[in-house]
Scaffold this active site. Structure first.
Site, PDB file in Angstrom:
ATOM      1  N   LYS A  35       0.836  -1.198   0.000  1.00  0.00           N
ATOM      2  CA  LYS A  35       0.000   0.000   0.000  1.00  0.00           C
ATOM      3  C   LYS A  35       0.873   1.251   0.000  1.00  0.00           C
ATOM      4  O   LYS A  35       0.639   2.201  -0.740  1.00  0.00           O
ATOM      5  CB  LYS A  35      -0.852  -0.001   1.276  1.00  0.00           C
ATOM      6  CG  LYS A  35      -2.340  -0.021   1.022  1.00  0.00           C
ATOM      7  CD  LYS A  35      -3.079   0.180   2.328  1.00  0.00           C
ATOM      8  CE  LYS A  35      -4.096  -0.904   2.541  1.00  0.00           C
ATOM      9  NZ  LYS A  35      -4.739  -0.821   3.851  1.00  0.00           N
ATOM     10  N   THR A 122     -14.248   4.144  13.451  1.00  0.00           N
ATOM     11  CA  THR A 122     -15.581   3.905  14.035  1.00  0.00           C
ATOM     12  C   THR A 122     -15.445   2.824  15.095  1.00  0.00           C
ATOM     13  O   THR A 122     -15.065   1.692  14.790  1.00  0.00           O
ATOM     14  CB  THR A 122     -16.552   3.444  12.926  1.00  0.00           C
ATOM     15  OG1 THR A 122     -16.573   4.456  11.917  1.00  0.00           O
ATOM     16  CG2 THR A 122     -17.958   3.239  13.465  1.00  0.00           C
ATOM     17  N   LEU A 152     -17.332  10.788   5.944  1.00  0.00           N
ATOM     18  CA  LEU A 152     -17.181  10.790   4.479  1.00  0.00           C
ATOM     19  C   LEU A 152     -17.818   9.556   3.843  1.00  0.00           C
ATOM     20  O   LEU A 152     -17.920   8.498   4.465  1.00  0.00           O
ATOM     21  CB  LEU A 152     -15.710  10.901   4.076  1.00  0.00           C
ATOM     22  CG  LEU A 152     -14.730   9.794   4.436  1.00  0.00           C
ATOM     23  CD1 LEU A 152     -14.785   8.642   3.448  1.00  0.00           C
ATOM     24  CD2 LEU A 152     -13.330  10.358   4.461  1.00  0.00           C
ATOM     25  N   GLY A 259     -24.882  -1.866   1.318  1.00  0.00           N
ATOM     26  CA  GLY A 259     -23.745  -2.766   1.502  1.00  0.00           C
ATOM     27  C   GLY A 259     -22.545  -1.929   1.872  1.00  0.00           C
ATOM     28  O   GLY A 259     -22.688  -0.832   2.408  1.00  0.00           O
ATOM     29  N   CYS A 262     -19.234  -0.236   5.811  1.00  0.00           N
ATOM     30  CA  CYS A 262     -19.639   0.596   6.960  1.00  0.00           C
ATOM     31  C   CYS A 262     -21.023   0.263   7.493  1.00  0.00           C
ATOM     32  O   CYS A 262     -21.158  -0.273   8.597  1.00  0.00           O
ATOM     33  CB  CYS A 262     -19.557   2.059   6.580  1.00  0.00           C
ATOM     34  SG  CYS A 262     -17.906   2.522   6.017  1.00  0.00           S
TER      35      CYS A 262
HETATM   36  C1  UGA Z   1     -21.583   5.537   4.855  1.00  0.00           C
HETATM   37  C2  UGA Z   1     -22.161   6.855   5.412  1.00  0.00           C
HETATM   38  O1  UGA Z   1     -23.080   7.409   4.473  1.00  0.00           O
HETATM   39  C3  UGA Z   1     -21.040   7.876   5.676  1.00  0.00           C
HETATM   40  O2  UGA Z   1     -21.582   9.054   6.252  1.00  0.00           O
HETATM   41  C4  UGA Z   1     -20.025   7.249   6.635  1.00  0.00           C
HETATM   42  O3  UGA Z   1     -18.938   8.118   6.882  1.00  0.00           O
HETATM   43  C5  UGA Z   1     -19.481   5.958   6.025  1.00  0.00           C
HETATM   44  O4  UGA Z   1     -20.589   5.045   5.771  1.00  0.00           O
HETATM   45  C6  UGA Z   1     -18.532   5.342   7.013  1.00  0.00           C
HETATM   46  O5  UGA Z   1     -18.986   4.864   8.046  1.00  0.00           O
HETATM   47  O6  UGA Z   1     -17.332   5.448   6.810  1.00  0.00           O
HETATM   48  P1  UGA Z   1     -20.740   4.755   2.427  1.00  0.00           P
HETATM   49  O7  UGA Z   1     -20.707   3.397   3.032  1.00  0.00           O
HETATM   50  O8  UGA Z   1     -19.592   5.257   1.644  1.00  0.00           O
HETATM   51  O9  UGA Z   1     -20.986   5.855   3.595  1.00  0.00           O
HETATM   52  O10 UGA Z   1     -21.975   4.820   1.440  1.00  0.00           O
HETATM   53  P2  UGA Z   1     -23.479   5.345   1.485  1.00  0.00           P
HETATM   54  O11 UGA Z   1     -23.622   6.454   0.534  1.00  0.00           O
HETATM   55  O12 UGA Z   1     -23.954   5.567   2.876  1.00  0.00           O
HETATM   56  O13 UGA Z   1     -24.250   4.097   0.883  1.00  0.00           O
HETATM   57  C7  UGA Z   1     -24.274   2.874   1.598  1.00  0.00           C
HETATM   58  C8  UGA Z   1     -25.117   1.853   0.862  1.00  0.00           C
HETATM   59  O14 UGA Z   1     -26.500   2.216   0.909  1.00  0.00           O
HETATM   60  C9  UGA Z   1     -24.780   1.679  -0.616  1.00  0.00           C
HETATM   61  O15 UGA Z   1     -24.798   0.298  -0.909  1.00  0.00           O
HETATM   62  C10 UGA Z   1     -25.901   2.398  -1.329  1.00  0.00           C
HETATM   63  O16 UGA Z   1     -26.155   1.872  -2.607  1.00  0.00           O
HETATM   64  C11 UGA Z   1     -27.068   2.127  -0.389  1.00  0.00           C
HETATM   65  N1  UGA Z   1     -28.156   3.125  -0.472  1.00  0.00           N
HETATM   66  C12 UGA Z   1     -27.922   4.427  -0.193  1.00  0.00           C
HETATM   67  C13 UGA Z   1     -29.431   2.703  -0.821  1.00  0.00           C
HETATM   68  O17 UGA Z   1     -29.676   1.507  -1.069  1.00  0.00           O
HETATM   69  N2  UGA Z   1     -30.445   3.622  -0.855  1.00  0.00           N
HETATM   70  C14 UGA Z   1     -30.230   4.931  -0.581  1.00  0.00           C
HETATM   71  O18 UGA Z   1     -31.204   5.713  -0.635  1.00  0.00           O
HETATM   72  C15 UGA Z   1     -28.951   5.335  -0.235  1.00  0.00           C
END
Ligand code: UGA
Length: 433
Positions: A35, A122, A152, A259, A262
Site C-alpha cells: 500500500k 468507528t 465521508l 452494503g 460501513c
Molecule cells: C456511509 C455513510 O453514508 C457515511 O456518512 C459514513 O462516513 C461511512 O458510511 C462510514 O462509516 O465510513 P458509504 O458506506 O460510503 O458511507 O456509502 P453510502 O452512501 O452511505 O451508501 C451505503 C449503501 O447504501 C450503498 O450500498 C448504497 O447503494 C445504499 N443506499 C444508499 C441505498 O440503497 N439507498 C439509498 O437511498 C442510499
C-alpha cells in the site's frame, strides 16, 4: 501544523490528503509495504474519483510525506489521527478494534505530552476511554486523547472531508479541542458547525448516524415488500413521503439495499455493543433493519429463478458489482452476493463494472468479467442492474439485444417506459410494472 495520519486505508488516505490540502505538514503512516509503495507512487489502492490527482499534488509539493512507521519525526507532531479500520470480527457481529489498540499503543511510545491524539475510526462506545488508559500507561503521562468521527462517503470522499456537514469532537480537555479547532480552521471559516461533545457521545454519533441511514433505507425497502403485494409503487411512495420536510427525500432509494464496509458492520457492531451494555433491546430493531436489507438480495435471486425457470445453464449479465457507484469496493456488496448465489445455482454470470473487474477476479473468480457491455447483453437470458452507475442509467435500450429481453432493475433507476418501449420486460423491486 505538523500532523500524522496513522493507517492509510480508505479513511486515512483521504484524511491525509485532505489535511495536506488544508495547508498542514502531514506524515502518513502505513505499515503495509504494498500500500505504501503504491501511495508513494501517487497510486491509490482503491478507486475514488479525484483523490488520486489530489494525492499526486500533495506528494509533489511535499505537504504529504509517507512512512512505514514512527520515528523521531513523530515526537514533533502536534496532532495524530488514528484512522485504522474496525472491520466486523470473524464469526461475530462485534467490531474488531484490535488494529486501533495496536496503533494506539505503538503511538504511545512516541507521542509528546502536548500532542493530541484524535481517533477517527468507528469504534464501539467506551473504546476511547480504554484506549486513553492503555496509551497513558505506555507513555507514562496522561495522553490527550480525543474522538473525532468521520462522515465521508465513498465516491465523494475528498469533497466530504473538505466540506463536511459538521465536525464532531469528543474531548476530555480544552487543549484537545483547541488543537483540533486549529487543524480544521480553514473548514471552520466557511461556517461549518464545530460540535464539542463528551467522548462517549462523539463515539456514538458515528454509529447512530450510520444506523439511522441504514434504517431509512430499510424502511423504504420494507415499503417495497408491501408495495409488491398490494399493487402500489414504492418509487412514487418514496417521492410522495419525501416532500414532507420532516422525512426528506434523501436515502429513500429502494432496491437491493445497502452494503459496503460501513453500514452493515456498524449496525451489527452497535447491536453487539448495546447487548454488552445490557441495553440490547433498545437497538433490537436494527436486527430487523439488517434482515430487511438482506431479504432484498434474496428477492432478486428469487425473481431470477422465477424468470429463468431453472437457473442452471442460463446466462445472467450483472450490471455493476461494487456496493455503490464511483467505488470499486466489493465489501458486502448486494450485487456481488446476488451474482455469487446465481453462479452457485449453475448460472453463467457475466459481470460488467466500470472499475471493479480487477478486484472481482481476485475475490470471486467464478464470476466472468465482461468488458464490453453490449456483447454481454447479446448473450444474456437475463440482465440484472446491481449498481446504479451513471452509464447504466444512460444505456439506450433500443440499441441492446439479448437472448431474452428481460431486465431486473435492482436499483429502480431505469427509465421504465423507454425500456418497455424498446421491447424489454422490466422487473423492478417494489413496483408492479
Ligand atoms: C456511509 C455513510 O453514508 C457515511 O456518512 C459514513 O462516513 C461511512 O458510511 C462510514 O462509516 O465510513 P458509504 O458506506 O460510503 O458511507 O456509502 P453510502 O452512501 O452511505 O451508501 C451505503 C449503501 O447504501 C450503498 O450500498 C448504497 O447503494 C445504499 N443506499 C444508499 C441505498 O440503497 N439507498 C439509498 O437511498 C442510499
Amino acid at each position: 501544523m505538523k500532523i500524522s495520519v496513522i493507517g492509510l486505508g480508505y479513511l486515512g488516505a483521504t484524511h491525509a490528503v485532505a489535511m495536506a490540502k488544508l495547508g498542514h505538514e502531514v506524515l502518513g503512516i502505513e505499515p503495509d509495504p504494498k500500500k505504501l509503495q503504491a501511495l508513494n507512487a501517487g497510486v491509490l489502492p482503491f478507486h475514488e474519483p479525484g483523490l488520486d490527482v489530489a494525492l499526486q499534488e500533495v506528494l509533489a509539493d511535499g505537504s504529504l510525506k509517507l512512512a512505514s512507521g514512527h520515528s523521531e519525526a513523530s515526537r514533533e507532531i502536534e496532532l495524530h489521527f488514528i484512522c485504522v479500520g474496525t472491520p466486523q470480527l470473524a464469526g461475530s457481529d462485534k467490531a474488531d478494534t484490535s488494529y486501533v489498540f495496536s496503533a494506539a499503543k505503538e503511538l504511545a511510545s512516541w507521542v509528546s505530552k502536548t500532542a493530541v491524539v484524535a481517533g477517527k475510526s468507528t469504534v464501539p462506545v467506551g473504546t476511547a476511554k480504554e484506549l486513553k488508559e492503555e496509551m497513558s500507561k505506555v507513555a507514562g503521562f496522561e495522553v490527550n486523547l480525543a474522538w473525532n468521527p468521520e462522515f465521508l462517503r465513498e465516491g465523494t470522499a475528498l469533497e466530504d472531508s473538505l466540506s463536511p456537514d459538521r465536525i464532531v469532537v469528543g474531548a476530555w480537555n480544552d487543549h484537545s479541542v483547541t488543537v483540533l479547532k486549529t487543524a480544521y480552521s480553514e473548514i471552520l471559516k466557511k461556517g461549518t458547525p464545530f460540535l464539542v461533545l463528551d467522548v462517549p457521545t462523539a463515539e456514538l454519533v458515528k454509529v447512530a448516524a450510520n444506523s439511522f441511514l441504514a434504517t431509512k433505507i430499510s424502511f423504504i425497502n420494507a415499503m417495497a415488500e408491501v408495495a409488491e403485494v398490494s399493487g402500489a409503487d414504492v418509487v412514487a411512495l418514496a417521492n410522495a413521503i419525501g416532500y414532507d420536510e420532516r422525512i426528506g427525500n434523501k436515502f429513500l432509494r429502494s432496491g437491493v439495499g445497502f452494503g459496503g464496509g460501513c453500514l452493515p458492520k456498524d449496525i451489527r457492531g452497535f447491536v453487539a455493543r448495546a447487548e454488552e451494555l445490557g441495553v440490547g433491546s433498545a437497538v433490537e430493531f436494527l436486527k430487523d433493519v439488517d434482515a430487511i436489507n438482506l431479504r432484498r438480495r434474496q428477492r432478486v435471486v428469487d425473481l431470477a429463478k422465477q424468470e429463468l425457470g431453472s437457473v442452471a445453464g442460463k446466462t445472467v449479465l450483472m450490471l455493476g458489482i461494487s456496493f455503490k457507484p464511483d467505488s470499486d469496493d466489493l465489501r458486502d456488496s448486494p450485487a456481488l452476493e446476488i451474482a455469487t448465489q446465481l453462479s452457485g445455482l449453475g448460472a453463467k454470470v457475466l459481470v460488467h463494472d466500470p472499475v471493479s473487474l480487477e478486484a472481482l477476479s481476485l475475490k470471486q473468480p467464478a464470476l466472468i468479467p465482461q468488458e464490453d457491455v453490449a456483447a454481454g447483453f447479446s448473450e444474456a437470458d437475463l440482465v440484472i442492474l446491481g449498481t446504479e452507475w451513471k452509464q447504466y442509467k444512460e444505456l439506450d435500450p433500443s440499441k441492446l439485444d439479448a437472448r431474452t429481453k428481460t431486465v431486473i432493475d435492482g436499483r429502480n433507476v431505469l427509465d421504465v417506459p423507454k425500456w418497455q418501449g424498446a421491447g424489454w420486460k422490466v422487473i423492478a423491486l417494489g413496483r408492479n410494472l
